[in-house]
Each structure stands twice: as structure tokens, then as C-alpha cells.
Design a protein around this motif. Structure first.
Motif, PDB file in Angstrom:
ATOM      1  N   VAL A   1      37.728  35.900  36.676  1.00  0.00           N
ATOM      2  CA  VAL A   1      37.818  37.261  37.217  1.00  0.00           C
ATOM      3  C   VAL A   1      37.269  37.290  38.645  1.00  0.00           C
ATOM      4  CG1 VAL A   1      36.929  39.613  36.995  1.00  0.00           C
ATOM      5  CG2 VAL A   1      37.742  38.388  34.971  1.00  0.00           C
ATOM      6  N   VAL A   2      36.101  36.622  38.829  1.00  0.00           N
ATOM      7  CA  VAL A   2      35.477  36.595  40.149  1.00  0.00           C
ATOM      8  C   VAL A   2      36.391  35.921  41.166  1.00  0.00           C
ATOM      9  CG1 VAL A   2      33.566  35.629  41.492  1.00  0.00           C
ATOM     10  CG2 VAL A   2      33.121  36.671  39.253  1.00  0.00           C
ATOM     11  N   PHE A   3      36.950  34.763  40.806  1.00  0.00           N
ATOM     12  CA  PHE A   3      37.781  34.024  41.764  1.00  0.00           C
ATOM     13  C   PHE A   3      39.110  34.728  42.036  1.00  0.00           C
ATOM     14  CE2 PHE A   3      35.084  30.297  40.562  1.00  0.00           C
ATOM     15  CZ  PHE A   3      34.518  30.146  41.817  1.00  0.00           C
ATOM     16  N   VAL A   4      39.635  35.406  41.007  1.00  0.00           N
ATOM     17  CA  VAL A   4      40.854  36.184  41.239  1.00  0.00           C
ATOM     18  C   VAL A   4      40.553  37.281  42.258  1.00  0.00           C
ATOM     19  CG1 VAL A   4      42.459  37.835  40.199  1.00  0.00           C
ATOM     20  CG2 VAL A   4      42.003  35.660  39.067  1.00  0.00           C
ATOM     21  N   GLY A   5      39.351  37.865  42.160  1.00  0.00           N
ATOM     22  CA  GLY A   5      38.940  38.875  43.127  1.00  0.00           C
ATOM     23  C   GLY A   5      38.823  38.306  44.534  1.00  0.00           C
ATOM     24  N   LEU A   6      38.323  37.047  44.629  1.00  0.00           N
ATOM     25  CA  LEU A   6      38.092  36.442  45.937  1.00  0.00           C
ATOM     26  C   LEU A   6      39.348  35.831  46.546  1.00  0.00           C
ATOM     27  CD1 LEU A   6      34.688  34.605  45.273  1.00  0.00           C
ATOM     28  CD2 LEU A   6      35.041  36.684  46.594  1.00  0.00           C
ATOM     29  N   PHE A   7      40.145  35.138  45.738  1.00  0.00           N
ATOM     30  CA  PHE A   7      41.295  34.394  46.276  1.00  0.00           C
ATOM     31  C   PHE A   7      42.628  35.007  45.867  1.00  0.00           C
ATOM     32  CE2 PHE A   7      37.857  31.299  45.997  1.00  0.00           C
ATOM     33  CZ  PHE A   7      37.850  30.806  47.288  1.00  0.00           C
ATOM     34  N   GLY A   8      42.610  36.044  45.047  1.00  0.00           N
ATOM     35  CA  GLY A   8      43.856  36.653  44.609  1.00  0.00           C
ATOM     36  C   GLY A   8      44.394  35.986  43.359  1.00  0.00           C
ATOM     37  N   ILE A   9      45.413  36.639  42.783  1.00  0.00           N
ATOM     38  CA  ILE A   9      46.008  36.131  41.557  1.00  0.00           C
ATOM     39  C   ILE A   9      46.668  34.790  41.821  1.00  0.00           C
ATOM     40  CG2 ILE A   9      48.001  36.538  40.026  1.00  0.00           C
ATOM     41  CD1 ILE A   9      47.152  39.435  39.908  1.00  0.00           C
ATOM     42  N   GLY A  10      46.518  33.854  40.887  1.00  0.00           N
ATOM     43  CA  GLY A  10      47.207  32.582  41.047  1.00  0.00           C
ATOM     44  C   GLY A  10      46.465  31.398  40.472  1.00  0.00           C
ATOM     45  N   VAL A  11      47.142  30.259  40.557  1.00  0.00           N
ATOM     46  CA  VAL A  11      46.633  29.030  39.955  1.00  0.00           C
ATOM     47  C   VAL A  11      45.311  28.589  40.592  1.00  0.00           C
ATOM     48  CG1 VAL A  11      47.212  26.627  39.481  1.00  0.00           C
ATOM     49  CG2 VAL A  11      48.991  28.352  39.498  1.00  0.00           C
ATOM     50  N   PHE A  12      45.185  28.749  41.900  1.00  0.00           N
ATOM     51  CA  PHE A  12      44.004  28.260  42.612  1.00  0.00           C
ATOM     52  C   PHE A  12      42.718  28.843  42.024  1.00  0.00           C
ATOM     53  CE2 PHE A  12      41.061  28.309  46.314  1.00  0.00           C
ATOM     54  CZ  PHE A  12      40.965  26.943  46.483  1.00  0.00           C
ATOM     55  N   SER A  13      42.733  30.164  41.781  1.00  0.00           N
ATOM     56  CA  SER A  13      41.548  30.801  41.194  1.00  0.00           C
ATOM     57  C   SER A  13      41.222  30.193  39.837  1.00  0.00           C
ATOM     58  CB  SER A  13      41.796  32.301  41.028  1.00  0.00           C
ATOM     59  OG  SER A  13      42.231  32.844  42.236  1.00  0.00           O
ATOM     60  N   GLY A  14      42.269  29.937  39.061  1.00  0.00           N
ATOM     61  CA  GLY A  14      42.058  29.344  37.741  1.00  0.00           C
ATOM     62  C   GLY A  14      41.444  27.966  37.840  1.00  0.00           C
ATOM     63  N   ILE A  15      41.941  27.178  38.792  1.00  0.00           N
ATOM     64  CA  ILE A  15      41.410  25.817  38.948  1.00  0.00           C
ATOM     65  C   ILE A  15      39.928  25.867  39.308  1.00  0.00           C
ATOM     66  CG2 ILE A  15      41.516  23.751  40.395  1.00  0.00           C
ATOM     67  CD1 ILE A  15      44.526  24.097  40.508  1.00  0.00           C
ATOM     68  N   LEU A  16      39.563  26.749  40.243  1.00  0.00           N
ATOM     69  CA  LEU A  16      38.148  26.854  40.635  1.00  0.00           C
ATOM     70  C   LEU A  16      37.275  27.221  39.442  1.00  0.00           C
ATOM     71  CD1 LEU A  16      38.257  28.622  44.116  1.00  0.00           C
ATOM     72  CD2 LEU A  16      37.786  26.226  43.602  1.00  0.00           C
ATOM     73  N   ALA A  17      37.758  28.203  38.651  1.00  0.00           N
ATOM     74  CA  ALA A  17      36.977  28.616  37.482  1.00  0.00           C
ATOM     75  C   ALA A  17      36.794  27.451  36.525  1.00  0.00           C
ATOM     76  CB  ALA A  17      37.673  29.775  36.768  1.00  0.00           C
ATOM     77  N   LEU A  18      37.863  26.697  36.295  1.00  0.00           N
ATOM     78  CA  LEU A  18      37.774  25.561  35.369  1.00  0.00           C
ATOM     79  C   LEU A  18      36.855  24.470  35.900  1.00  0.00           C
ATOM     80  CD1 LEU A  18      41.415  25.048  34.038  1.00  0.00           C
ATOM     81  CD2 LEU A  18      39.433  25.983  32.844  1.00  0.00           C
ATOM     82  N   ILE A  19      36.890  24.232  37.219  1.00  0.00           N
ATOM     83  CA  ILE A  19      36.028  23.185  37.794  1.00  0.00           C
ATOM     84  C   ILE A  19      34.570  23.509  37.494  1.00  0.00           C
ATOM     85  CG2 ILE A  19      35.126  22.224  39.955  1.00  0.00           C
ATOM     86  CD1 ILE A  19      37.943  22.422  41.093  1.00  0.00           C
ATOM     87  N   ILE A  20      34.162  24.731  37.799  1.00  0.00           N
ATOM     88  CA  ILE A  20      32.755  25.089  37.602  1.00  0.00           C
ATOM     89  C   ILE A  20      32.385  25.066  36.132  1.00  0.00           C
ATOM     90  CG2 ILE A  20      31.104  26.983  37.843  1.00  0.00           C
ATOM     91  CD1 ILE A  20      32.254  27.519  40.519  1.00  0.00           C
ATOM     92  N   PHE A  21      33.296  25.583  35.306  1.00  0.00           N
ATOM     93  CA  PHE A  21      33.073  25.605  33.865  1.00  0.00           C
ATOM     94  C   PHE A  21      32.893  24.185  33.328  1.00  0.00           C
ATOM     95  CE2 PHE A  21      35.482  25.370  29.772  1.00  0.00           C
ATOM     96  CZ  PHE A  21      34.518  25.960  28.976  1.00  0.00           C
ATOM     97  N   SER A  22      33.814  23.264  33.709  1.00  0.00           N
ATOM     98  CA  SER A  22      33.725  21.922  33.122  1.00  0.00           C
ATOM     99  C   SER A  22      32.638  21.076  33.781  1.00  0.00           C
ATOM    100  CB  SER A  22      35.076  21.208  33.168  1.00  0.00           C
ATOM    101  OG  SER A  22      35.791  21.534  34.311  1.00  0.00           O
ATOM    102  N   LEU A  23      32.304  21.381  35.025  1.00  0.00           N
ATOM    103  CA  LEU A  23      31.219  20.642  35.684  1.00  0.00           C
ATOM    104  C   LEU A  23      29.915  20.799  34.895  1.00  0.00           C
ATOM    105  CD1 LEU A  23      30.340  18.983  38.112  1.00  0.00           C
ATOM    106  CD2 LEU A  23      29.919  21.089  39.348  1.00  0.00           C
ATOM    107  N   GLY A  24      29.648  22.026  34.461  1.00  0.00           N
ATOM    108  CA  GLY A  24      28.429  22.281  33.691  1.00  0.00           C
ATOM    109  C   GLY A  24      28.379  21.466  32.416  1.00  0.00           C
ATOM    110  N   ILE A  25      29.485  21.448  31.674  1.00  0.00           N
ATOM    111  CA  ILE A  25      29.517  20.696  30.410  1.00  0.00           C
ATOM    112  C   ILE A  25      29.402  19.195  30.667  1.00  0.00           C
ATOM    113  CG2 ILE A  25      30.827  20.224  28.312  1.00  0.00           C
ATOM    114  CD1 ILE A  25      32.435  22.687  28.788  1.00  0.00           C
ATOM    115  N   LEU A  26      30.250  18.697  31.588  1.00  0.00           N
ATOM    116  CA  LEU A  26      30.295  17.252  31.836  1.00  0.00           C
ATOM    117  C   LEU A  26      28.951  16.723  32.322  1.00  0.00           C
ATOM    118  CD1 LEU A  26      33.630  16.257  33.592  1.00  0.00           C
ATOM    119  CD2 LEU A  26      32.648  15.322  31.511  1.00  0.00           C
ATOM    120  N   ALA A  27      28.361  17.419  33.284  1.00  0.00           N
ATOM    121  CA  ALA A  27      27.102  16.935  33.848  1.00  0.00           C
ATOM    122  C   ALA A  27      26.022  16.896  32.774  1.00  0.00           C
ATOM    123  CB  ALA A  27      26.672  17.804  35.020  1.00  0.00           C
ATOM    124  N   LYS A  28      26.031  17.865  31.878  1.00  0.00           N
ATOM    125  CA  LYS A  28      25.031  17.857  30.806  1.00  0.00           C
ATOM    126  C   LYS A  28      25.245  16.659  29.871  1.00  0.00           C
ATOM    127  CE  LYS A  28      23.274  20.341  26.816  1.00  0.00           C
ATOM    128  NZ  LYS A  28      21.848  20.294  27.136  1.00  0.00           N
TER     129      LYS A  28
END
Lengths: 268, 262
Positions: free
Chosen positions: A133-160
Motif C-alpha cells: 500500500v505504501v509503495f503504491v502510494g509512492l510509486f503508483g500502481i504497478g509491478v515495481f511497487s509490488g517488487i519493492l514490497a516483496l524485497i523488504i518482506f523477504s529480506l527480513g525473513i531471509l536475513a533472520k
């Protein structure tokens, strides 16, 4: 032998007082269940004739799937898979420094270690949907926002996961590399990396599976992929298209999970 | 030359690892340190390559006090002083060759070593070292596929690849069976003789100490309680060092092995 029982013989396994307390607690818990059930209007009674009627209506609406729509679904689903792939790859690379900094056998500086751990914890607590939701607000609707959200989400899990793997490695080879004059980077590359590589690949594949499933949902908030048309078709009430989406997504996710599971089984 | 000058080490938990140690070890000597476990043998050895840092006194390696070393100097010291461990400390999932070439890390730039861009001479040297311990046919085997004796030979090859002037060996045979133990000791003795590498070995087997050492140093509770040529040592000396009668566990045996040795 047959003397009457001595009055000192205990009557139970716990004292009467403890028994009373346990019963009271049980009553309170039960009361909470009933209260929640009434407040949310949820009970088994809801599975009544009306419910089964609705199921029937829904099934009729969903079937048969509109296979003419499959082409659109396929394109969007591939977009979802691509999002997951890109996000997992970037998160996989980014997590390397983070997982090293969050391993207490590599970083002896308490402040740096705790800071990284806390940072990763915070990242993990944010649900991916909110990030989207935050990235869609910042970068607009589209794949790019989704990718950013997934990167941060999976970074947390993977690093742990990976920092915990690093914390469990055999420290002896590290000592040997250090004793032969290797610097910190060389110690990591020669003694840490070989020990965690199989788990690293395995966890990254696992996170890829999670990301495929997560990115289906992300489309609902406009972050690209299959979720976008899923919501659209639900709103249009074109249930036959919806069922096409559901069937194809289900099959593809199962296939990806199967392949990834097989690969992970070969590792480690 | 290695010189301990009134060297002491107190661990953060208060344990005294070394107590006023004064000793000089000459170039090319084969010294065996004996003592019970906890006597300070490991601390003694690990001080020389600064895997532990003594808290008092001076430790001279080639006339330089190494206690002040940091960063680059420390790494240079460690390329000069090779080390062999009880548990071999190989990276088990890596190939023998990768383990052996890691002896060159101190001489190789970070980027080169990460991209595996080793100089031809270094690769040749690594292979030559493997040949010297007769394990060159295992070049591309994974380290965890080798037996204990073979792994210890690979770790000797790793040290040789380092081209050190000093080799420290911390209980190198404690995890091996008697014939393999003798084989490993013979290799250590061989490189000591051929390359004039000062070799300091921790052992607790008295028969092995007497057989392989030029000089024996006895330690008890962080102090040197005996120092003399191996020829002057007998069981009585060991009883004095250990502070108790000699037991069966103190003797490795298996001297008349028929295994192939250099």
C-alpha cells in the motif's frame, strides 16, 4: 488388612484449592469463547440450509471456467512469478551483509549486532500488504511497487534464517583461516560461505515459494500481477473468469512448490 | 627465533594461562611441549601467532615484540607462523585443493582470493605441498570424504603452502589412532628437517615426545617446570612434570606400525 482407610490418605493429586482455581479459570476461558462467538455472530449454526444454498449458487456461477480468458490469466500470472523472482533474487543478495552483521559469532560489536537484529525485526513485523500500500502510494500502481514490497518482506525473513544458520556453523575452520593470515573477508569467503551455501540456496528457494503466494495477494492493492485482475473480475461479477484465475493460479503455485521442494530436498 | 620474556596471560575469567614464562626457541628446533590438559600448552602455542594475547611481558618473534601487533602486522605474523590443529579445522564442504590454497590467503589480495584468481606459482606450490604429504591424488575430493589421518595431512599441506618459518601444532595427533599418529609426526619432523622450519608441538604422549622432539618443555599450571634436550628425558622427568605417576593413557604406543610412511 481390611482396616478402614486412614483419614490422612490424600483424596486427589492436587489440593482442593488448586482444583477450585483451575475450574474457575476454565469457566472464565469458556465465558470468553462464548462472548467472542456471540459478539462476532460466528457459530456452527451459520452452516444452515441458507449456507448450502449459497454454496450451490456460487458453484453454479463459477462453473464452467471461461477458458477463453486463460490467455489473459497466463500473462498476468507470469508477471506475478517474475515479480517474485526478481524480488527474491535481490533480497537474496541484500540479505548477505545483513545476515553476517546479525550473526553474533561474526560480529563481536554488541551495538552493531543488536542494531542489525532490531532493524531486521522491525522489517519482519510490517505485513507485506501494508508495504505494498505504501509503495503504491509512492510509486503508483504497478509491478515495481509490488517488487519493492516483496524485497523488504523477504529480506527480513531471509536475513533472520541465514543469520541463525551462520550462528550455528563450525568455528574451527574460521580459526584456521585466520591463523594462516586471512583477513575478515577471506575468512568469510573461505570458511563461512562454504558452510552455509546449501542452506542459503534452500532458504532462498523457500522464500521464492512464499513470494509467489504473497504476490498473488499484492495485486489486490494495485501492486501488479494476477491479484489485480482477480479483484477486477470479482468486482465485475464475472465469476467464470474468476474461476479460470483460481484454477490456473492453483496449478502453477502447486507446480512451483513441488519443483522447489524437490530441489531443496536434494540440497543440504 | 622466538623469545618469551616474563610472559603472563590471565584470561578474562581469571584463569592464569601463562605465568612468568621465560624461554628462547631457536630457529629450526623441533620442540615438544608436554603437560596435562589445562597446563597452559595451548595458551603457550597460541600466543606465538596471537590467537590469544598475553597480558604481561614481551614475546619476540624475529626480534620484534608481537604483542603490539594489530591488523596488517598481525596478518603478516600469521603468514609467517603456520598452525595445525587437533581437529584439522578444514572446511569440510570444500575441496582438498581449496583448503590447501587457503594457505596462500595471507599473500593474496582479497579480490583475487574471492575470484579464485591464484597465481600459477601458488597453485604449483599447493600441489607440491600435497605431494609432499602423499595425498595429491585426493586433489578434488571434498575434505569430509577423507579419513582423520588424511585430513591432518591436508592441513599439513595447507601450512606448507603458507611457506612459514614457524609451525605450531596443537595436539595434532590427539584425535588419531597410534599408527596414523606416528605417520603425522613423521611428516612434521620431515618438513622440520627439510625446510628448517621451527616446529613447536603440543603433545601429552610421553613416548611420542621422547621419540620426535629435539627439545622438550614441560608445563604445569602455566609455568615451565622442565626444559631440556629430549635425550635427557626419562619417565621420571615426566612424573615430575605431571606431578603424578605415569599412566597408560600417557603413552600412545604403536611405534612399530607397518603403515607406509615417508
Amino acid at each position: 488388612m481390611n482396616k478402614p482407610l486412614n483419614t490422612n490418605v490424600p483424596t486427589g493429586l492436587v489440593s482442593g484449592k488448586a482444583k477450585l482455581r483451575m475450574n474457575l479459570i476454565m469457566l472464565v476461558v469458556l465465558g470468553l469463547y462464548i462472548f467472542s462467538s456471540v459478539m462476532t455472530n460466528s457459530s456452527v449454526l451459520r452452516f444452515n440450509a441458507e449456507f448450502f444454498e449459497n454454496v450451490w449458487v456460487m458453484v453454479v456461477q463459477l462453473f464452467p471456467p471461461n477458458w477463453a480468458y486463460a490467455g489473459v490469466v497466463w500473462g498476468k500470472l507470469m508477471e506475478t512469478v517474475k515479480m517474485a523472482l526478481i524480488a527474491t533474487t535481490i533480497a537474496g543478495l541484500l540479505c548477505i551483509p545483513f545476515s553476517l552483521l546479525a550473526a553474533n559469532n561474526i560480529v563481536h560489536n554488541k551495538f552493531l549486532y543488536n542494531f542489525t537484529k532490531m532493524f531486521l525485526n522491525i522489517m519482519r513485523t510490517i505485513p507485506e500488504l501494508i508495504l505494498a500500500v505504501v509503495f503504491v502510494g509512492l510509486f503508483g500502481i504497478g509491478v515495481f511497487s509490488g517488487i519493492l514490497a516483496l524485497i523488504i518482506f523477504s529480506l527480513g525473513i531471509l536475513a533472520k534464517l541465514i543469520s541463525e544458520t551462520i550462528e550455528a556453523i563450525d568455528m574451527n575452520p574460521l580459526e584456521a583461516i585466520r591463523a594462516s593470515g586471512g583477513n575478515t573477508l577471506q575468512v568469510i569467503w573461505y570458511a563461512v560461505v562454504p558452510q552455509v551455501l546449501p542452506q542459503f540456496v534452500s532458504f532462498t528457494l523457500y522464500v521464492f515459494e512464499i513470494n509467489v503466494r504473497a504476490s498473488v495477494v499484492l495485486g489486490f492493492v494495485g501492486a501488479g500481477g494476477i491479484g489485480l485482475i482477480l479483484r477486477q473480475q470479482i468486482n465485475f461479477l464475472s465469476y467464470q473468469n474468476v474461476s479460470t484465475i483460481i484454477v490456473i493460479t492453483f496449478v502453477v503455485v502447486v507446480i512451483i512448490d513441488y519443483i522447489s521442494n524437490k530441489l531443496r530436498g536434494r540440497l543440504v | 627465533m622466538i623469545e618469551f620474556k616474563d610472559l603472563s596471560l590471565v584470561y578474562p575469567n581469571g584463569t592464569q594461562g601463562l605465568k612468568n614464562v621465560n624461554v628462547k626457541i631457536n630457529e629450526g628446533e623441533f620442540v615438544v611441549i608436554v603437560g596435562l590438559s589445562g597446563a597452559g600448552k595451548s595458551t603457550f602455542i597460541r600466543s606465538i601467532n596471537r590467537m590469544v594475547t598475553p597480558t604481561h611481558g614481551e614475546l619476540l618473534v624475529d626480534d620484534e615484540n608481537i604483542l603490539k601487533y594489530k591488523g596488517n602486522d598481525l596478518r603478516k605474523l600469521r603468514t609467517k607462523v603456520g598452525m595445525i590443529f587437533q581437529n584439522y579445522n578444514l572446511v569440510k564442504r570444500s575441496t582438498v585443493m581449496k583448503n590447501v590454497i587457503s594457505g596462500r590467503l595471507g599473500h593474496t589480495g582479497t579480490l583475487r582470493s574471492i575470484l579464485n584468481l591464484y597465481k600459477k606459482e601458488d597453485m604449483a606450490l599447493a600441489y607440491e605441498s600435497l605431494k609432499r604429504v602423499n595425498i595429491e591424488e585426493k586433489l578434488y575430493s571434498r575434505a569430509d570424504q577423507l579419513s582423520g589421518g588424511q585430513q591432518q595431512r591436508v592441513s599439513i599441506a595447507r601450512v606448507l603452502t603458507q611457506q612459514p618459518s614457524v609451525v605450531l601444532a596443537d595436539e595434532p595427533v590427539a584425535s588419531l589412532d597410534p599408527p596414523t599418529s606416528h605417520q603425522v609426526m613423521k611428516y612434521l619432523k620431515k618438513i622440520n628437517r627439510e625446510d628448517n622450519i621451527t616446529t613447536i608441538v603440543n603433545l601429552h604422549f610421553i613416548d611420542m615426545a621422547m621419540e620426535y622432539a629435539d627439545r622438550i618443555i614441560g608445563m604445569r599450571s602455566g609455568e615451565i617446570v622442565f626444559d631440556g634436550p629430549a635425550s635427557e628425558v626419562n619417565e621420571k622427568t615426566f612424573e615430575e612434570i605431571y606431578g603424578r605417576p605415569i599412566k597408560e593413557d600417557d603413552i600412545r604406543g604403536g611405534k612399530d606400525d607397518n603403515e607406509q610412511t615417508p
